[in-house]
Write an enzyme that holds these catalytic residues in place. Structure first.
Site, PDB file in Angstrom:
ATOM      1  N   ASN A  70       0.841  -1.195   0.000  1.00  0.00           N
ATOM      2  CA  ASN A  70       0.000   0.000   0.000  1.00  0.00           C
ATOM      3  C   ASN A  70       0.870   1.237   0.000  1.00  0.00           C
ATOM      4  O   ASN A  70       1.962   1.250   0.564  1.00  0.00           O
ATOM      5  CB  ASN A  70      -0.945   0.020   1.200  1.00  0.00           C
ATOM      6  CG  ASN A  70      -0.298   0.616   2.440  1.00  0.00           C
ATOM      7  OD1 ASN A  70      -0.240   1.831   2.592  1.00  0.00           O
ATOM      8  ND2 ASN A  70       0.211  -0.249   3.306  1.00  0.00           N
ATOM      9  N   ILE A  72      -0.726   4.515   0.547  1.00  0.00           N
ATOM     10  CA  ILE A  72      -1.851   5.425   0.789  1.00  0.00           C
ATOM     11  C   ILE A  72      -1.341   6.840   1.084  1.00  0.00           C
ATOM     12  O   ILE A  72      -1.881   7.827   0.567  1.00  0.00           O
ATOM     13  CB  ILE A  72      -2.728   4.916   1.962  1.00  0.00           C
ATOM     14  CG1 ILE A  72      -3.152   3.450   1.743  1.00  0.00           C
ATOM     15  CG2 ILE A  72      -3.941   5.820   2.162  1.00  0.00           C
ATOM     16  CD1 ILE A  72      -3.916   3.177   0.481  1.00  0.00           C
ATOM     17  N   ASN A 128       2.029   6.546  15.656  1.00  0.00           N
ATOM     18  CA  ASN A 128       2.561   5.955  14.427  1.00  0.00           C
ATOM     19  C   ASN A 128       3.808   6.720  13.980  1.00  0.00           C
ATOM     20  O   ASN A 128       3.704   7.714  13.258  1.00  0.00           O
ATOM     21  CB  ASN A 128       1.499   5.948  13.334  1.00  0.00           C
ATOM     22  CG  ASN A 128       1.992   5.226  12.089  1.00  0.00           C
ATOM     23  OD1 ASN A 128       3.128   4.728  12.063  1.00  0.00           O
ATOM     24  ND2 ASN A 128       1.166   5.159  11.068  1.00  0.00           N
ATOM     25  N   CYS A 131       5.284   5.114   9.608  1.00  0.00           N
ATOM     26  CA  CYS A 131       4.668   5.027   8.284  1.00  0.00           C
ATOM     27  C   CYS A 131       5.760   5.025   7.213  1.00  0.00           C
ATOM     28  O   CYS A 131       6.591   5.941   7.172  1.00  0.00           O
ATOM     29  CB  CYS A 131       3.722   6.204   8.047  1.00  0.00           C
ATOM     30  SG  CYS A 131       3.105   6.205   6.335  1.00  0.00           S
ATOM     31  N   LYS A 168       4.269   2.704  17.754  1.00  0.00           N
ATOM     32  CA  LYS A 168       4.235   1.708  16.672  1.00  0.00           C
ATOM     33  C   LYS A 168       5.557   1.745  15.911  1.00  0.00           C
ATOM     34  O   LYS A 168       5.950   2.774  15.363  1.00  0.00           O
ATOM     35  CB  LYS A 168       3.065   1.974  15.721  1.00  0.00           C
ATOM     36  CG  LYS A 168       2.962   0.868  14.663  1.00  0.00           C
ATOM     37  CD  LYS A 168       1.583   0.746  14.106  1.00  0.00           C
ATOM     38  CE  LYS A 168       1.482  -0.414  13.129  1.00  0.00           C
ATOM     39  NZ  LYS A 168       0.165  -0.536  12.538  1.00  0.00           N
ATOM     40  N   THR A 196       4.272  -1.938   8.356  1.00  0.00           N
ATOM     41  CA  THR A 196       4.623  -2.629   7.107  1.00  0.00           C
ATOM     42  C   THR A 196       6.101  -2.420   6.766  1.00  0.00           C
ATOM     43  O   THR A 196       6.751  -1.508   7.281  1.00  0.00           O
ATOM     44  CB  THR A 196       3.762  -2.073   5.965  1.00  0.00           C
ATOM     45  OG1 THR A 196       3.911  -0.650   5.940  1.00  0.00           O
ATOM     46  CG2 THR A 196       2.300  -2.412   6.161  1.00  0.00           C
ATOM     47  N   GLY A 220       0.518  -8.488   5.180  1.00  0.00           N
ATOM     48  CA  GLY A 220      -0.064  -9.787   4.855  1.00  0.00           C
ATOM     49  C   GLY A 220       0.785 -10.940   5.357  1.00  0.00           C
ATOM     50  O   GLY A 220       1.843 -10.732   5.963  1.00  0.00           O
ATOM     51  N   GLY A 269      -5.187  -6.895  10.164  1.00  0.00           N
ATOM     52  CA  GLY A 269      -5.173  -5.838   9.163  1.00  0.00           C
ATOM     53  C   GLY A 269      -5.548  -6.310   7.778  1.00  0.00           C
ATOM     54  O   GLY A 269      -6.717  -6.294   7.383  1.00  0.00           O
TER      55      GLY A 269
HETATM   56  O1  RRO Z   1      -1.078   5.719   5.050  1.00  0.00           O
HETATM   57  C1  RRO Z   1      -0.186   4.922   4.719  1.00  0.00           C
HETATM   58  O2  RRO Z   1       0.300   4.918   3.594  1.00  0.00           O
HETATM   59  C2  RRO Z   1       0.380   3.946   5.660  1.00  0.00           C
HETATM   60  C3  RRO Z   1       0.642   4.214   6.998  1.00  0.00           C
HETATM   61 BR1  RRO Z   1       0.140   5.807   7.812  1.00  0.00          BR
HETATM   62  C4  RRO Z   1       1.312   3.251   7.799  1.00  0.00           C
HETATM   63  O3  RRO Z   1       1.599   3.442   8.981  1.00  0.00           O
HETATM   64  N1  RRO Z   1       1.646   2.080   7.214  1.00  0.00           N
HETATM   65  C5  RRO Z   1       1.373   1.816   5.934  1.00  0.00           C
HETATM   66  O4  RRO Z   1       1.704   0.725   5.466  1.00  0.00           O
HETATM   67  N2  RRO Z   1       0.732   2.742   5.164  1.00  0.00           N
END
Ligand code: RRO
Length: 315
Positions: A70, A72, A128, A131, A168, A196, A220, A269
């Site tokens: 991901n 994001i 967090n 990230c 985290k 991740t 995963g 998750g």
């Molecule tokens: O938002 C993300 O892209 C994201 C976050 Br904040 C995180 O802590 N871990 C992740 O895999 N994606």
């Protein structure tokens, strides 16, 4: 007799140790059509930032063997909308809520902790600092013990005394125990392991990276052995520090594996993406696993794989 699944989260008690993982269930609403959000241990929210944020461009998800990437990029409505809309909804549904927070600076993290401390219904704050989808690695506070400790110290100073603060951490470090120690020394009440791992995929037809953001966080089942290793190492070094374990949990047996490594709570998750009722199912399966073994209390098994009596050896 049914196993006792109750678990401590700071001074409060959760009915069971199964939580959502941050980022995989937004603020819980989407899950409510599939499960009773009050029946699982807690909802862990998507990381909340001070300001609303659109995140990275699409495509920002990609399937990988045994996992998912991901990218994001911290999309979210910001703390005002969260406090006005999402937190009251969670409270009205009887859910316990762990609020994940993220910031670009130490001051932003501290400000978020202060805002949450004025609100009702925050069971814990998950900080967090790991990230992977940020502009540069210097923003991943969890890659450096001094930076990690500085964020936690600032959050602990502004968070209400009765709200537990969990840090985290990222597995993408040489020595996760050093980061964990720094966070605990700075006042963390617990640790969330693991975020991740930074990964990447390239489309061999277009010959271009699959993700618009180029890199992404790998989650995963592919990462479960890494989660187990990190939880084990930290639990071995800091046996009295509560751990929320996460990383590729698909079944009750997987949750048990993280518990045996040292987690007293387990976040689910990636499994939610293909089975939105995964938390309820995994909770049921964990209950069955414990009943089958004649385990009276889940707390008896936290870190049990370290136990010299159980294994006959200590690594
Ligand atoms: O938002 C993300 O892209 C994201 C976050 Br904040 C995180 O802590 N871990 C992740 O895999 N994606």
């Amino acid at each position: 007799m049914a196993p006792d699944l109750r678990t401590r989260l700071g001074s409060s008690e959760l009915p069971n140790p199964i939580l959502t993982a941050s980022g995989c269930a937004s603020s819980g609403r989407e899950l409510a059509q599939f499960i009773d959000v009050s029946k699982i241990g807690a909802i862990v929210t998507k990381s909340v930032m001070l300001a609303p944020r659109a995140g990275r461009p699409t495509p920002r998800m990609a399937e990988t063997p045994g996992g998912m990437l991901n990218s994001i990029g911290l999309q979210g409505p910001g703390i005002d909308a969260f406090l006005q809309r999402d937190l009251p909804w969670l409270l009205s549904r009887g859910a316990r809520t762990v609020v994940s927070i993220a910031g670009s600076t130490i001051d932003e993290f501290a400000e978020l902790a202060a805002r949450l401390s004025d609100a009702a219904g925050v069971s814990a704050i998950e900080v967090n600092i790991s990230c992977p989808n940020v502009e540069h690695r210097g923003q991943v506070f969890a890659c450096d013990p001094v930076d990690a400790g500085a964020v936690i110290e600032a959050v602990r100073a502004r968070a209400r005394f009765d709200i537990p603060v969990f840090a985290k951490l990222s597995p993408d470090v040489t020595d996760i125990v050093a980061i964990a120690r720094a966070c605990v020394a700075a006042g963390a009440d617990g640790l969330s392991l693991i975020n991740t791992l930074l990964g990447m995929a390239i489309d061999t037809d277009t010959m271009r990276p699959v993700l618009a953001g180029l890199t992404g966080g790998l989650s995963g089942p592919a990462i479960r052995p890494i989660a187990v290793r990190c939880i084990w190492q930290v639990s071995e070094a800091l046996p009295n520090v509560p751990i929320i374990g996460m990383g590729g949990v698909l079944t009750g047996r997987d949750a048990l594996e993280l518990i045996l490594a040292g987690a007293s709570m387990v976040s689910v998750g990636t499994a939610i993406f293909h089975d939105p009722s995964a938390c309820a199912r995994i909770l049921r399966e964990l209950d069955e696993e414990l009943a089958r073994r004649g385990t009276e209390r889940v707390s008896d098994l936290v870190g049990a794989a370290h136990d010299v009596r159980a294994s006959g050896r200590r690594v």
